[in-house]
Enzyme design. Sequence first.
Site, PDB file in Angstrom:
ATOM      1  CG  ASP A  65       8.115   5.943  10.779  1.00 13.30           C
ATOM      2  OD1 ASP A  65       7.181   6.655  10.363  1.00 13.30           O
ATOM      3  OD2 ASP A  65       7.969   4.777  11.179  1.00 13.30           O
TER       4      ASP A  65
HETATM    5  N1  URA Z   1       6.814   1.479   7.958  1.00 13.18           N
HETATM    6  C1  URA Z   1       7.290   2.001   9.108  1.00 13.18           C
HETATM    7  O1  URA Z   1       7.019   1.482  10.191  1.00 13.18           O
HETATM    8  N2  URA Z   1       8.049   3.113   9.031  1.00 13.18           N
HETATM    9  C2  URA Z   1       8.401   3.705   7.865  1.00 13.18           C
HETATM   10  O2  URA Z   1       9.126   4.697   7.864  1.00 13.18           O
HETATM   11  C3  URA Z   1       7.910   3.139   6.676  1.00 13.18           C
HETATM   12  C4  URA Z   1       7.103   2.025   6.755  1.00 13.18           C
END
Ligand code: URA
Length: 232
Positions: free
Chosen positions: A102
């Site tokens: 993310d």
């Molecule tokens: N889980 C999440 O919520 N975000 C990420 O970037 C990776 C795993």
Amino acid sequence: MRLDRFLSNLPQFNRQDVRHLLAGGRVRLDGCVHRDGRGEVRIFSRVEVDDQVLQAGKPARYFMLHKPPGVVSATEHPAHRTVLDLLSEPDKQELHLAGRLDLNTSGLLLITNDGQWSRQVTAPARKQPKVYLVDTEQPIEAAYIEVFAQGLYFAFEDLTTLPAQLEILASHRARLTLYEGRYHQVKRMFGHFQNKVIGLHRVSMGAIRLDADLLPGQYRALTADEIASVLG
Ligand code: URA
């Protein structure tokens, strides 16, 4: 593509020529003589017949990047800097990401031009462990451990997450090991307890671990052992 098919697709050889070339030990794939046509020719493969190079092979490239927060896990984006912007490499348009993080997540990101390799990295069936450090707004309760180990129901996908291991490191910090990669998975798992994730950092994927001395935004080429660990 199979080696015999690759050869017989070339204008200079028909199928019978190909059988003879192979049987005569005149065909080399990545430097090794192949007497049957079952070897696999990839864009990275070198194919030779006698002293003639029919395909030179592109170099396969594999990198680990320490993704900083605020940089998007994409190869192009209209609004944000992308992780590819952090690489000083030629032909960046040939590279892609083996898994994503993310926007505000930091940590290990794998980047390559080898699609077969990245499919192995992300293949759900391989259940490669992915380890995250998680910082939360509220204290992390011991009760989370069992709930994560049992799996959580995600109504949107209509599935139960695979058993995950949670290790509480401090009141607001834990290490979480997942064996899959669902959309916003870590945030949703902690969200089950109304506990907001305020910091998320990926430490490792399978046997590949982010170097402690690789600063956010820095990257390096993977070693041969790291590359092979994915295929093993
Ligand atoms: N889980 C999440 O919520 N975000 C990420 O970037 C990776 C795993």
